[in-house]
Write an enzyme that holds these catalytic residues in place. Structure first.
Site, PDB file in Angstrom:
ATOM      1  CG  ASP A  47      -4.421   5.221   6.521  1.00  0.00           C
ATOM      2  OD1 ASP A  47      -3.500   6.101   6.540  1.00  0.00           O
ATOM      3  OD2 ASP A  47      -5.312   5.231   5.980  1.00  0.00           O
ATOM      4  CG  HIS A  87      -7.237   7.348  -0.084  1.00  0.00           C
ATOM      5  ND1 HIS A  87      -8.315   6.722   0.758  1.00  0.00           N
ATOM      6  CD2 HIS A  87      -6.506   8.161   0.424  1.00  0.00           C
ATOM      7  CE1 HIS A  87      -8.015   7.546   1.864  1.00  0.00           C
ATOM      8  NE2 HIS A  87      -6.900   8.343   1.673  1.00  0.00           N
TER       9      HIS A  87
END
Length: 143
Positions: free
Chosen positions: A9, A124
């Site tokens: 990420d 998320h």
């Protein structure tokens, strides 16, 4: 071939602005976390750098599953954008220079060394390893 799973990420505070990346590499019962950051960068550069820095750690060709929430990264390989970029002298479909060419070229060297499959994960959304990479990336953003 040894099998490796990599989650990655990137994060950026402002775009451009200070940014960070995080990655978790897993092979068998072994796990390694890495992170880093730059003072002036973009989110897309951090997404690419996370994968590059993780792949740099592999000492020999491996079968690799790379999990990322970056559509930019995943779509490049799923749609094979890089084929036309290289064929067209690193110009995109609008005849403009490809953004982040330096990182794409480096990533392609690793792509051609390893057997890599890119897998899209929703960011998320509770994926444990994606969330861990997000934490690593955010913590690595220079203050």
């Amino acid at each position: 071939m040894k099998e490796v799973v990599i989650y990655t990420d990137g994060a950026c505070s402002g775009n451009p602005g200070p940014g960070g990346y995080g990655a978790v590499l897993m092979a068998g019962e072994h796990r390694k976390e890495i992170s880093g950051g730059e003072r002036e960068t973009t989110n897309q550069r951090m997404e690419l750098l996370a994968v590059i820095e993780a792949l740099k750690l592999l000492k020999y060709p491996c079968k690799v599953d790379v999990y990322s929430d970056s559509a930019y990264l995943i779509n490049c390989f799923k749609s094979r954008w890089y084929v036309n970029w290289e064929k067209n002298g690193w110009l995109n479909s609008q005849k403009q220079p490809v953004a982040n060419r330096d990182l794409w070229e480096e990533l392609l060297r690793y792509y051609r060394t390893h057997q890599i499959q890119f897998v899209k994960v929703k960011g998320h959304s509770g994926d444990h390893w994606n969330e861990r990479c997000d934490q690593l990336a955010r913590a690595a953003v220079p203050r």
